[in-house]
Design a protein around this motif. Structure first.
Motif, PDB file in Angstrom:
ATOM      1  N   ILE A 195      57.996 -45.912  45.774  1.00 42.90           N
ATOM      2  CA  ILE A 195      58.502 -44.561  46.092  1.00 42.90           C
ATOM      3  C   ILE A 195      58.729 -43.837  44.977  1.00 42.90           C
ATOM      4  O   ILE A 195      58.460 -44.307  43.906  1.00 42.90           O
ATOM      5  CB  ILE A 195      60.247 -44.656  46.612  1.00 42.90           C
ATOM      6  CG1 ILE A 195      60.955 -45.600  45.389  1.00 42.90           C
ATOM      7  CG2 ILE A 195      60.164 -45.698  47.794  1.00 42.90           C
ATOM      8  CD1 ILE A 195      62.500 -45.593  45.693  1.00 42.90           C
ATOM      9  N   GLU A 196      58.701 -42.550  45.043  1.00 45.37           N
ATOM     10  CA  GLU A 196      58.790 -41.538  43.934  1.00 45.37           C
ATOM     11  C   GLU A 196      60.168 -40.636  43.936  1.00 45.37           C
ATOM     12  O   GLU A 196      60.760 -40.560  45.057  1.00 45.37           O
ATOM     13  CB  GLU A 196      57.808 -40.511  44.206  1.00 45.37           C
ATOM     14  CG  GLU A 196      56.475 -40.949  44.170  1.00 45.37           C
ATOM     15  CD  GLU A 196      55.317 -40.001  44.193  1.00 45.37           C
ATOM     16  OE1 GLU A 196      55.718 -38.873  44.571  1.00 45.37           O
ATOM     17  OE2 GLU A 196      54.191 -40.050  44.127  1.00 45.37           O
ATOM     18  N   LYS A 197      60.798 -40.711  42.669  1.00 46.83           N
ATOM     19  CA  LYS A 197      61.864 -40.013  42.420  1.00 46.83           C
ATOM     20  C   LYS A 197      61.710 -38.728  41.460  1.00 46.83           C
ATOM     21  O   LYS A 197      61.112 -39.043  40.646  1.00 46.83           O
ATOM     22  CB  LYS A 197      63.280 -40.945  42.018  1.00 46.83           C
ATOM     23  CG  LYS A 197      63.529 -41.822  43.022  1.00 46.83           C
ATOM     24  CD  LYS A 197      64.687 -42.627  42.525  1.00 46.83           C
ATOM     25  CE  LYS A 197      65.271 -43.874  43.465  1.00 46.83           C
ATOM     26  NZ  LYS A 197      66.381 -44.566  42.894  1.00 46.83           N
ATOM     27  N   GLU A 198      62.420 -37.598  41.884  1.00 46.96           N
ATOM     28  CA  GLU A 198      62.280 -36.559  40.793  1.00 46.96           C
ATOM     29  C   GLU A 198      63.499 -36.520  39.903  1.00 46.96           C
ATOM     30  O   GLU A 198      64.415 -36.907  40.264  1.00 46.96           O
ATOM     31  CB  GLU A 198      62.138 -35.230  41.583  1.00 46.96           C
ATOM     32  CG  GLU A 198      60.913 -34.908  42.275  1.00 46.96           C
ATOM     33  CD  GLU A 198      60.926 -33.515  43.086  1.00 46.96           C
ATOM     34  OE1 GLU A 198      59.669 -33.326  43.645  1.00 46.96           O
ATOM     35  OE2 GLU A 198      61.927 -33.186  43.519  1.00 46.96           O
ATOM     36  N   ARG A 199      63.276 -36.084  38.741  1.00 43.11           N
ATOM     37  CA  ARG A 199      64.228 -35.987  37.862  1.00 43.11           C
ATOM     38  C   ARG A 199      64.335 -34.708  36.901  1.00 43.11           C
ATOM     39  O   ARG A 199      63.001 -34.393  36.678  1.00 43.11           O
ATOM     40  CB  ARG A 199      64.405 -37.293  36.975  1.00 43.11           C
ATOM     41  CG  ARG A 199      63.522 -37.639  35.968  1.00 43.11           C
ATOM     42  CD  ARG A 199      63.646 -39.145  35.591  1.00 43.11           C
ATOM     43  NE  ARG A 199      62.635 -39.277  34.662  1.00 43.11           N
ATOM     44  CZ  ARG A 199      62.439 -39.179  33.044  1.00 43.11           C
ATOM     45  NH1 ARG A 199      63.137 -38.419  32.684  1.00 43.11           N
ATOM     46  NH2 ARG A 199      61.142 -39.495  32.664  1.00 43.11           N
ATOM     47  N   HIS A 228      68.624 -22.809  39.770  1.00 41.80           N
ATOM     48  CA  HIS A 228      68.766 -24.127  40.662  1.00 41.80           C
ATOM     49  C   HIS A 228      67.534 -24.601  40.864  1.00 41.80           C
ATOM     50  O   HIS A 228      66.355 -24.045  41.174  1.00 41.80           O
ATOM     51  CB  HIS A 228      69.194 -23.576  42.140  1.00 41.80           C
ATOM     52  CG  HIS A 228      70.702 -22.996  42.187  1.00 41.80           C
ATOM     53  ND1 HIS A 228      71.838 -23.847  42.335  1.00 41.80           N
ATOM     54  CD2 HIS A 228      71.139 -21.946  41.978  1.00 41.80           C
ATOM     55  CE1 HIS A 228      72.832 -23.027  42.209  1.00 41.80           C
ATOM     56  NE2 HIS A 228      72.427 -21.597  42.032  1.00 41.80           N
ATOM     57  N   VAL A 229      67.147 -25.853  40.511  1.00 38.92           N
ATOM     58  CA  VAL A 229      66.244 -26.804  40.634  1.00 38.92           C
ATOM     59  C   VAL A 229      66.332 -27.800  41.892  1.00 38.92           C
ATOM     60  O   VAL A 229      67.353 -28.814  41.775  1.00 38.92           O
ATOM     61  CB  VAL A 229      65.773 -27.345  39.372  1.00 38.92           C
ATOM     62  CG1 VAL A 229      64.731 -28.339  39.632  1.00 38.92           C
ATOM     63  CG2 VAL A 229      65.518 -26.304  38.550  1.00 38.92           C
ATOM     64  N   ASP A 230      65.450 -27.811  42.719  1.00 37.46           N
ATOM     65  CA  ASP A 230      65.704 -28.942  43.979  1.00 37.46           C
ATOM     66  C   ASP A 230      65.099 -30.083  43.416  1.00 37.46           C
ATOM     67  O   ASP A 230      64.017 -30.225  42.874  1.00 37.46           O
ATOM     68  CB  ASP A 230      64.988 -28.484  45.197  1.00 37.46           C
ATOM     69  CG  ASP A 230      65.959 -27.343  45.843  1.00 37.46           C
ATOM     70  OD1 ASP A 230      67.174 -27.308  45.694  1.00 37.46           O
ATOM     71  OD2 ASP A 230      65.318 -26.632  46.529  1.00 37.46           O
ATOM     72  N   ILE A 231      65.908 -31.410  43.485  1.00 34.71           N
ATOM     73  CA  ILE A 231      65.310 -32.516  43.014  1.00 34.71           C
ATOM     74  C   ILE A 231      65.227 -33.574  44.346  1.00 34.71           C
ATOM     75  O   ILE A 231      66.183 -33.505  44.915  1.00 34.71           O
ATOM     76  CB  ILE A 231      66.337 -33.519  41.995  1.00 34.71           C
ATOM     77  CG1 ILE A 231      66.312 -32.371  40.742  1.00 34.71           C
ATOM     78  CG2 ILE A 231      65.628 -34.763  41.665  1.00 34.71           C
ATOM     79  CD1 ILE A 231      67.426 -32.913  39.709  1.00 34.71           C
ATOM     80  N   TYR A 232      63.912 -34.044  44.479  1.00 36.95           N
ATOM     81  CA  TYR A 232      63.455 -34.888  45.610  1.00 36.95           C
ATOM     82  C   TYR A 232      63.303 -36.335  45.139  1.00 36.95           C
ATOM     83  O   TYR A 232      62.848 -36.635  44.035  1.00 36.95           O
ATOM     84  CB  TYR A 232      62.469 -34.299  46.341  1.00 36.95           C
ATOM     85  CG  TYR A 232      62.653 -32.949  46.930  1.00 36.95           C
ATOM     86  CD1 TYR A 232      63.289 -33.070  48.385  1.00 36.95           C
ATOM     87  CD2 TYR A 232      62.347 -31.950  46.355  1.00 36.95           C
ATOM     88  CE1 TYR A 232      63.524 -31.695  49.124  1.00 36.95           C
ATOM     89  CE2 TYR A 232      62.665 -30.535  46.947  1.00 36.95           C
ATOM     90  CZ  TYR A 232      63.231 -30.389  48.335  1.00 36.95           C
ATOM     91  OH  TYR A 232      63.522 -29.143  48.943  1.00 36.95           O
ATOM     92  N   GLU A 233      63.566 -37.454  46.058  1.00 44.50           N
ATOM     93  CA  GLU A 233      63.098 -38.465  45.997  1.00 44.50           C
ATOM     94  C   GLU A 233      63.035 -39.387  47.152  1.00 44.50           C
ATOM     95  O   GLU A 233      63.132 -38.618  48.320  1.00 44.50           O
ATOM     96  CB  GLU A 233      64.511 -39.358  45.326  1.00 44.50           C
ATOM     97  CG  GLU A 233      65.550 -39.584  46.186  1.00 44.50           C
ATOM     98  CD  GLU A 233      66.694 -40.442  45.571  1.00 44.50           C
ATOM     99  OE1 GLU A 233      67.526 -40.726  46.430  1.00 44.50           O
ATOM    100  OE2 GLU A 233      66.663 -40.997  44.518  1.00 44.50           O
ATOM    101  N   GLU A 234      61.942 -40.346  47.275  1.00 44.20           N
ATOM    102  CA  GLU A 234      61.645 -41.207  48.390  1.00 44.20           C
ATOM    103  C   GLU A 234      62.604 -42.090  48.763  1.00 44.20           C
ATOM    104  O   GLU A 234      62.900 -42.832  47.548  1.00 44.20           O
ATOM    105  CB  GLU A 234      59.983 -41.400  48.162  1.00 44.20           C
ATOM    106  CG  GLU A 234      59.274 -40.412  48.289  1.00 44.20           C
ATOM    107  CD  GLU A 234      57.651 -40.740  47.961  1.00 44.20           C
ATOM    108  OE1 GLU A 234      56.867 -39.954  48.310  1.00 44.20           O
ATOM    109  OE2 GLU A 234      57.774 -41.844  47.329  1.00 44.20           O
TER     110      GLU A 234
END
Length: 286
Positions: A195-199, A228-234
């Motif tokens: 999985i991928e996670k954004e930071r 504002h920065v949206d952070i996504y993760e799987e």
């Protein structure tokens, strides 16, 4: 000489005679082994001597009963049969016996006339070495027709030789049972899902034009400015699904084998005591 039905002559004849009761036995042709009738009664003379079998010819001539002299009958007590050389033509020519039939000399002569040999019935008078027998009602005796009434002077006697044989049959029987079913087994399965996670990475750097003077209108002094920065993760999506793994096919096959069995069997052989006499083969007389 008067004739009587055996049950009228001796009401207790069942206990008087030796061997099996002939009444009710089937009558068969000696030449063809065909059933021609049934013994419905027995006729005896005044001394209780067996003289005739009363035969119902229902299998040959429906409803007709005739007399069969005892000398022309051969009783097989084992098979419970009576064999005779009576022909269909003789059966048709014999006088019918009815309940009101008078069993006198004349009636018996009509019966005997059918059974007597062709030589006795038709030999011409004056034939060389042959004379036609004459019978008188006043002097007649059953010994004059010995071949009709005396079983000891029958031309032939049948002895049946028996043997045992093995008869092999097969029987189908249940030898066992195979039950085939399913059950559920459980186990813990592991699966690895990348999985991928954004930071957010914040870097503070000195720009290349640091220290350069800017105009007043270009100065941006504003309070409360927020970026504002949206952070996504799987995240792993784990679910189960049923699939066909394999098929099990059930069928039967037949194996062939030969099973041998051993058994002791018996066979009868003929013993002949000639006592010095010559044995001559004779054909059955019709």
């Amino acid at each position: 000489m008067a004739l009587h039905k055996i049950s009228d002559f001796d009401t207790d004849y069942h206990n008087t005679i030796q061997g099996k009761d002939i009444k009710g036995m089937g009558v068969y042709s000696r030449s063809s082994d065909e059933k021609i009738g049934t013994v419905s009664d027995i006729l005896v003379d005044d001394q209780g001597q067996f003289r005739y079998l009363l035969v119902d010819l229902g299998f040959w001539i429906f409803g007709k009963k005739v007399l069969l002299p005892l000398g022309r009958a051969q009783v097989d007590s084992i098979e419970e049969r009576v064999y005779t050389a009576l022909t269909k033509k003789q059966a048709e020519d014999l006088p019918e016996f009815k309940d009101d039939t008078v069993l006198d000399y004349d009636y018996e002569e009509r019966v005997r006339g059918v059974y007597r040999t062709p030589l006795e019935a038709s030999a011409p008078l004056g034939g060389v070495g042959r004379t036609t027998p004459t019978y008188d009602r006043n002097t007649y005796n059953y010994s004059q027709d010995a071949d009709l009434y005396d079983t000891s002077v029958q031309d032939d006697t049948t002895i049946r030789l028996y043997e045992e044989r093995l008869v092999a049959n097969k029987q189908r029987r249940k030898a066992g049972e195979v039950a085939i079913g399913k059950h559920v087994e459980t186990e813990t399965a592991r699966v690895a899902v990348p999985i991928e996670k954004e930071r957010v990475v914040i870097e503070r750097v000195t720009p290349a034009d640091a220290g350069r003077v800017v105009t007043g209108d270009a100065t941006a002094f504003r309070e409360g400015e927020i970026a504002h920065v949206d952070i996504y993760e799987e995240v792993p999506d784990i679910r189960k699904e049923a699939v066909v793994r394999e098929e099990v096919r059930v069928r039967k096959v037949v194996d062939h084998e030969t099973v041998e069995a051993t058994e002791t069997i018996r066979r009868e052989e003929l013993d002949i005591d000639t006592d010095g006499r010559t044995v001559v083969n004779k054909q059955d007389r019709i």
